[in-house]
Design a protein around this motif. Structure first.
Motif, PDB file in Angstrom:
ATOM      1  N   LEU A 215       7.165  78.162   0.028  1.00  0.00           N
ATOM      2  CA  LEU A 215       6.622  76.825   0.244  1.00  0.00           C
ATOM      3  C   LEU A 215       5.484  76.511  -0.721  1.00  0.00           C
ATOM      4  O   LEU A 215       5.280  75.350  -1.089  1.00  0.00           O
ATOM      5  N   VAL A 216       4.763  77.522  -1.129  1.00  0.00           N
ATOM      6  CA  VAL A 216       3.666  77.294  -2.069  1.00  0.00           C
ATOM      7  C   VAL A 216       4.214  76.820  -3.403  1.00  0.00           C
ATOM      8  O   VAL A 216       3.685  75.884  -4.020  1.00  0.00           O
ATOM      9  N   ASP A 217       5.305  77.439  -3.867  1.00  0.00           N
ATOM     10  CA  ASP A 217       5.920  77.008  -5.124  1.00  0.00           C
ATOM     11  C   ASP A 217       6.436  75.582  -5.020  1.00  0.00           C
ATOM     12  O   ASP A 217       6.288  74.780  -5.949  1.00  0.00           O
ATOM     13  N   GLN A 218       7.059  75.257  -3.886  1.00  0.00           N
ATOM     14  CA  GLN A 218       7.547  73.898  -3.688  1.00  0.00           C
ATOM     15  C   GLN A 218       6.385  72.907  -3.707  1.00  0.00           C
ATOM     16  O   GLN A 218       6.462  71.837  -4.310  1.00  0.00           O
ATOM     17  N   GLN A 219       5.337  73.274  -3.027  1.00  0.00           N
ATOM     18  CA  GLN A 219       4.155  72.416  -2.988  1.00  0.00           C
ATOM     19  C   GLN A 219       3.600  72.199  -4.389  1.00  0.00           C
ATOM     20  O   GLN A 219       3.288  71.062  -4.781  1.00  0.00           O
ATOM     21  N   ASN A 220       3.461  73.279  -5.142  1.00  0.00           N
ATOM     22  CA  ASN A 220       2.901  73.175  -6.493  1.00  0.00           C
ATOM     23  C   ASN A 220       3.784  72.333  -7.400  1.00  0.00           C
ATOM     24  O   ASN A 220       3.285  71.613  -8.269  1.00  0.00           O
ATOM     25  N   THR A 221       5.100  72.419  -7.205  1.00  0.00           N
ATOM     26  CA  THR A 221       6.019  71.603  -7.996  1.00  0.00           C
ATOM     27  C   THR A 221       5.745  70.123  -7.784  1.00  0.00           C
ATOM     28  O   THR A 221       5.671  69.334  -8.735  1.00  0.00           O
ATOM     29  N   LEU A 222       5.583  69.730  -6.522  1.00  0.00           N
ATOM     30  CA  LEU A 222       5.334  68.325  -6.212  1.00  0.00           C
ATOM     31  C   LEU A 222       3.949  67.882  -6.675  1.00  0.00           C
ATOM     32  O   LEU A 222       3.784  66.766  -7.183  1.00  0.00           O
ATOM     33  N   VAL A 223       2.962  68.738  -6.492  1.00  0.00           N
ATOM     34  CA  VAL A 223       1.608  68.405  -6.935  1.00  0.00           C
ATOM     35  C   VAL A 223       1.581  68.199  -8.446  1.00  0.00           C
ATOM     36  O   VAL A 223       1.024  67.204  -8.952  1.00  0.00           O
TER      37      VAL A 223
ATOM     38  N   TYR B 170       3.389  64.953  -9.471  1.00  0.00           N
ATOM     39  CA  TYR B 170       2.581  63.756  -9.238  1.00  0.00           C
ATOM     40  C   TYR B 170       1.521  63.590 -10.323  1.00  0.00           C
ATOM     41  O   TYR B 170       1.301  62.491 -10.842  1.00  0.00           O
TER      42      TYR B 170
END
Length: 388
Positions: A59-67, A70
């Protein structure tokens, strides 16, 4: 015979008993009733060919991808304020090039007497509409700002999009600039009604529409739909209202103009202020129901059934036929042609035909329609005209 216990052993037992009966309560009080928690020790029995546990998504990688996405894309997304004789409104857009061209929806800037374009950097400038396309609901606005302040967003490939692919929308819903939402591509090749009236009082159709469940609300119109590579794959255009009052709030069913349309239309809007679409001149429902197929006597329920042919249109000149025999369904006439392919590509619904024409063809091009007429397969050549 009496058993004797060592004094040390008795002291240990008493101490353990005392500890088990004293449970701390709030305020320093003590309870004389122990809290009993049954426990059970379970022996793990090895299993043959046991599979290792599946790892959870990172989930951290997914989060960082979106951050990171943006942070790269948002500088190129703008908010648009429109002032008209009747009031005004707000929408979204994005930077197309370093010349200051901004892409948005036509309905965002429709009837605008004054335009304000707001950048995430804080710059606010007036804009001028330089081209509009009512068929695809696109418009180009020109702003005068230094090229160093412009962050053009790259355009993706609409044809390669897959249903289920992750996308994000960035825009100005309800005036909340810089809002990002995420979802997936829900479907491709949808059709929507155009904003331009066709001969006979109906409206032309727009094809190649992307359906998404990324949250889109009033104010998102004209903003980009983006893939995880940071490329624009669509222009957010419309949503399905989800309440009895017809209010425009997100229902999880949103629609965006396919970027392949954008890539064909926008250069012409910048150059000439308008774009010409190919014109066939037939009317069809989006899909054929089983009841329709039975009433029409069709051998299949896929294809684009010709309900009407516009007099003098390319389809009319090529001899394409609409139904004339009444059925038990009001307004449905049997005997029309069923278009099942165009240039060898299968047509399962009307949207397939429309998408092909809008993304691949231009006025003056000749196409070959494969039709079923009286259940007999036939090929018909049609030279496309310009939409009147």
């Amino acid at each position: 015979m009496k058993r004797s216990f060592p004094l040390a052993f008795l002291l240990v037992v008493l101490a353990l008993t005392a500890l088990s009966c004293r449970v701390s309560l709030p305020g320093g009080l003590q309870s004389e009733t122990p809290t009993l928690i049954p426990t059970l020790r379970v022996e793990k029995v090895p299993q043959e060919n046991a599979q290792p546990p599946q790892s959870l998504p990172d989930l951290v990688d997914q989060q960082n991808t979106l951050v990171n996405l943006y942070e790269r894309v948002n500088p190129g997304v703008v908010s648009i304020r429109v002032y008209t004789a009747g009031g005004g409104g707000q929408g979204s857009g994005f930077v197309y090039d370093t010349e200051g061209h901004i892409i948005t929806n036509y309905h965002v800037v429709q009837d605008a007497e004054d335009l304000e374009v707001d950048f995430p950097s804080g710059i606010k400038v007036r804009g001028k509409v330089v081209g509009t396309d009512l068929d695809s609901d696109l418009a180009v606005v020109k702003v005068d700002v230094p090229s160093s302040e412009l962050t053009p967003l790259p355009l993706g490939d609409g044809e390669s999009l897959k249903v289920g692919q992750t996308v994000v929308a960035i825009g100005n819903p309800f005036g909340l600039a810089g809002t990002m939402t995420a979802g997936i591509i829900s479907a491709k090749g949808r059709t929507l009604e155009s904003l331009r009236e066709a001969p006979g009082g109906n409206y032309f159709s727009s094809g190649a529409i992307i359906q998404t469940d990324a949250a889109i609300n009033p104010g998102n119109s004209g903003g980009p739909l983006i893939d995880l590579d940071g490329k624009v794959v669509g222009i957010n255009r419309a949503i399905v209202a989800n309440n009895a009052f017809g209010e425009s709030t997100n229902s999880g069913v949103g629609f965006a103009v396919n970027v392949d349309i954008v890539k064909r239309v926008v250069p012409e809007l910048i150059k000439n202020g308008k774009y010409s679409y190919p014109y066939l001149g037939v009317t069809s429902q989006e899909e054929i129901t089983l009841l329709m197929a039975e009433e029409l006597g069709l051998p299949q329920a896929t294809g684009a059934y010709v309900l009407q042919v516009t007099p003098g249109s390319p389809a009319d000149k090529a001899g394409i036929r609409a139904g004339t025999r009444r059925t038990s369904v009001a307004g449905l006439y049997a005997g029309g042609d069923l278009i099942i392919a165009v240039d060898g590509q299968e047509v399962r619904v009307f949207g397939d035909l429309l998408t092909y024409l809008m993304t691949k063809k231009s006025p003056g091009d000749t196409i070959v329609l494969t039709i079923l007429r009286d259940n007999q397969r036939k090929e018909v050549s049609v030279t496309l005209a310009e939409r009147p």
